[in-house]
Enzyme design. Structure first.
Site, PDB file in Angstrom:
ATOM      1  N   TYR A  44       0.817  -1.216   0.000  1.00  0.00           N
ATOM      2  CA  TYR A  44       0.000   0.000   0.000  1.00  0.00           C
ATOM      3  C   TYR A  44       0.855   1.273   0.000  1.00  0.00           C
ATOM      4  O   TYR A  44       0.351   2.370  -0.213  1.00  0.00           O
ATOM      5  CB  TYR A  44      -0.954   0.022   1.210  1.00  0.00           C
ATOM      6  CG  TYR A  44      -1.956  -1.120   1.236  1.00  0.00           C
ATOM      7  CD1 TYR A  44      -2.087  -1.973   0.151  1.00  0.00           C
ATOM      8  CD2 TYR A  44      -2.755  -1.337   2.340  1.00  0.00           C
ATOM      9  CE1 TYR A  44      -2.988  -3.024   0.167  1.00  0.00           C
ATOM     10  CE2 TYR A  44      -3.667  -2.387   2.369  1.00  0.00           C
ATOM     11  CZ  TYR A  44      -3.774  -3.228   1.282  1.00  0.00           C
ATOM     12  OH  TYR A  44      -4.670  -4.267   1.308  1.00  0.00           O
TER      13      TYR A  44
ATOM     14  N   LYS B  84       3.841 -15.343   2.478  1.00  0.00           N
ATOM     15  CA  LYS B  84       3.689 -16.108   1.233  1.00  0.00           C
ATOM     16  C   LYS B  84       5.107 -16.423   0.763  1.00  0.00           C
ATOM     17  O   LYS B  84       5.538 -16.059  -0.343  1.00  0.00           O
ATOM     18  CB  LYS B  84       2.899 -15.265   0.216  1.00  0.00           C
ATOM     19  CG  LYS B  84       2.498 -15.999  -1.040  1.00  0.00           C
ATOM     20  CD  LYS B  84       1.399 -17.026  -0.825  1.00  0.00           C
ATOM     21  CE  LYS B  84       1.062 -17.742  -2.127  1.00  0.00           C
ATOM     22  NZ  LYS B  84       0.175 -18.910  -1.926  1.00  0.00           N
TER      23      LYS B  84
ATOM     24  N   ASP C 115      -2.648 -18.163   2.276  1.00  0.00           N
ATOM     25  CA  ASP C 115      -3.844 -18.848   1.761  1.00  0.00           C
ATOM     26  C   ASP C 115      -4.342 -19.886   2.768  1.00  0.00           C
ATOM     27  O   ASP C 115      -5.548 -20.015   3.008  1.00  0.00           O
ATOM     28  CB  ASP C 115      -3.589 -19.473   0.374  1.00  0.00           C
ATOM     29  CG  ASP C 115      -2.213 -20.112   0.255  1.00  0.00           C
ATOM     30  OD1 ASP C 115      -1.388 -19.949   1.170  1.00  0.00           O
ATOM     31  OD2 ASP C 115      -1.961 -20.801  -0.757  1.00  0.00           O
TER      32      ASP C 115
ATOM     33  N   ASP D   6      -4.735  -6.701   6.323  1.00  0.00           N
ATOM     34  CA  ASP D   6      -5.954  -5.987   5.954  1.00  0.00           C
ATOM     35  C   ASP D   6      -7.074  -7.001   5.709  1.00  0.00           C
ATOM     36  O   ASP D   6      -8.187  -6.890   6.244  1.00  0.00           O
ATOM     37  CB  ASP D   6      -5.659  -5.181   4.670  1.00  0.00           C
ATOM     38  CG  ASP D   6      -6.794  -4.253   4.291  1.00  0.00           C
ATOM     39  OD1 ASP D   6      -7.725  -4.103   5.090  1.00  0.00           O
ATOM     40  OD2 ASP D   6      -6.734  -3.684   3.183  1.00  0.00           O
TER      41      ASP D   6
ATOM     42  N   ASP E 178     -10.233  -8.409   8.652  1.00  0.00           N
ATOM     43  CA  ASP E 178     -11.671  -8.299   8.372  1.00  0.00           C
ATOM     44  C   ASP E 178     -12.331  -9.677   8.443  1.00  0.00           C
ATOM     45  O   ASP E 178     -13.448  -9.811   8.940  1.00  0.00           O
ATOM     46  CB  ASP E 178     -11.904  -7.689   6.986  1.00  0.00           C
ATOM     47  CG  ASP E 178     -12.131  -6.181   7.082  1.00  0.00           C
ATOM     48  OD1 ASP E 178     -11.692  -5.599   8.097  1.00  0.00           O
ATOM     49  OD2 ASP E 178     -12.735  -5.601   6.166  1.00  0.00           O
TER      50      ASP E 178
END
Ligand code: NAD
Length: 366
Positions: free
Chosen positions: A146, A195, A227, A251, A255
């Protein structure tokens, strides 16, 4: 002890829910012999109305001079409020991004805790929920994808967009240390999510986390690919204590984790920098649809105040007292409208209360 707390009431339900959190803090101060001095700080729409900008330099200086900042929420109805006719850098949310940057708040903490009494709001099956779950998502907040360089341009006649994911070892080390520190205050387990089978940034992440782990022999740690982590959160959420991860993975996972707990009105959060300083706020927004009605759930803000006591002031017993009082209020059958059971036959078993009454009930149980 004496502490200076910056208070950002903000917009919408912000002032209502912060008032209840301050009420709880005052009760804690009296019971445990502390002094909390509050300084009101303007941010968001109310700052635009008063000064023309969502966050002034003076407000930043006020926040910097505080031991911690407690915040409600900022912003208005994005479709109808005149604040959203302004340029993006003058809108309420720009104040939040600016204060995070100015205070270098690189570590974001979001607990996901399932209350026994609110199990019905959890979308997972009973056999998966078991005795409930209690985890903390520790997300890096100021680096990664980001914040990397980005561009959209034509390359050989084809429109091509590029985002860059960069982390240096210092950025990883400081968030990893935070993660292990928090684990020491909890069940002493860290799951570092990356990852590493694909990304260089993740391989560096893994290496640095392993180095940091050596300084915390009491903490068990493991690596998990993102994942798999997304699957495990809905397959067996009980396995997690602290989930430590980079910005974009955090992020998404935070959630997902909050969704499995039920109501947004229950979710606290903290953003920390390298010192003990933190900005503490509910995960929800300013809820303009219910502002001024006296029905907003103040629990997320009250639990954010408990996080402030625990992580900025090291007042663990006081934080425990608030968290236990919240549990007791739920056990005693009190609910704000957002956490009322949906089924008609269960509504009669609980009592619906408003914002102020919920604050009073929690204070009574401290
Ligand atoms: P929201 O979180 O404000 O509201 C979503 C839904 O949840 C609404 O139905 C609302 O009534 C309900 N809700 C939220 N908090 C609640 C509480 N404490 N008690 C009971 N119900 C609650 O999200 P939104 O409607 O998308 O955004 C409204 C405004 O808030 C926007 O301006 C947005 O930009 C801003 N916002 C601010 C923050 C922040 O201050 N950190 C975070 C998210 C959104």
């Amino acid at each position: 002890m004496s502490y200076k707390i910056g208070v950002i009431r903000g917009d919408g339900i912000g002032p209502e829910i912060v008032t209840e959190a301050v009420k709880v803090l005052d009760a804690i101060a009296e019971k445990y012999g502390h002094t909390f001095n509050y300084e009101e700080i303007l941010m968001g729409g109310c700052s635009i109305d008063a000064t023309g900008v969502p966050l002034t330099e003076e407000a930043i200086a006020q926040a910097k001079s505080s031991d911690a900042v407690l915040m409600g929420s900022i912003g208005g109805n994005t479709a109808t409020s005149p604040w959203y006719k302004l340029a993006p850098e003058l809108r309420p949310e720009a104040g939040l991004l600016k204060i995070r940057k100015a205070l270098n708040l690189f570590a974001n903490l979001r607990p996901a805790y399932l209350y026994e009494e609110l199990k019905a709001a959890c979308p997972l099956r009973d056999d998966i929920i078991g005795d409930g779950f209690d985890m903390m998502i520790m997300r890096e907040l100021t680096g990664g994808l980001y914040f990397g360089e980005r561009s959209t341009k034509e390359v050989d006649g084809v429109m091509t967009a590029c985002d860059t994911l960069t982390y240096n070892e210092d950025e990883i080390r400081r968030i990893a240390k935070r993660g292990f520190d928090i684990a020491m205050k909890r069940r002493k387990k860290v799951t570092s999510v990356d990852k590493a089978n694909v990304l260089d940034s993740s391989r560096l992440w893994r290496k640095v986390v392993e180095e940091v782990a050596k300084d915390y022999p009491e903490v068990t740690y493991e690596h998990m690919l993102v994942d798999n982590a997304a699957m495990q959160l809905v397959k067996d959420p009980k396995q997690f204590d602290v989930i430590l991860t980079e910005n974009m993975f955090g992020d998404i996972l935070s959630d997902e984790a909050s969704m499995v707990t039920g109501s947004i009105g229950m979710l606290s959060s903290a953003s920390l920098n390298e010192t003990k300083f933190g900005l503490y706020e509910p995960s929800g927004g300013s809820a303009p649809d219910i502002a001024g009605k006296g029905i907003a759930n103040p629990i997320a803000t009250i639990l954010s105040a408990a996080m402030m006591l625990r992580y900025s002031f090291d007042l663990d017993a006081e934080a425990d007292a608030i968290e236990n009082a919240v549990k007791q209020v739920l056990k005693d059958g009190y609910r704000t409208i957002d956490i009322m059971p949906q089924e008609d036959d269960k509504k009669g078993q609980v009592t619906q209360v408003g914002t102020v009454q919920m604050g009073d009930l929690i204070v009574e149980r401290l």
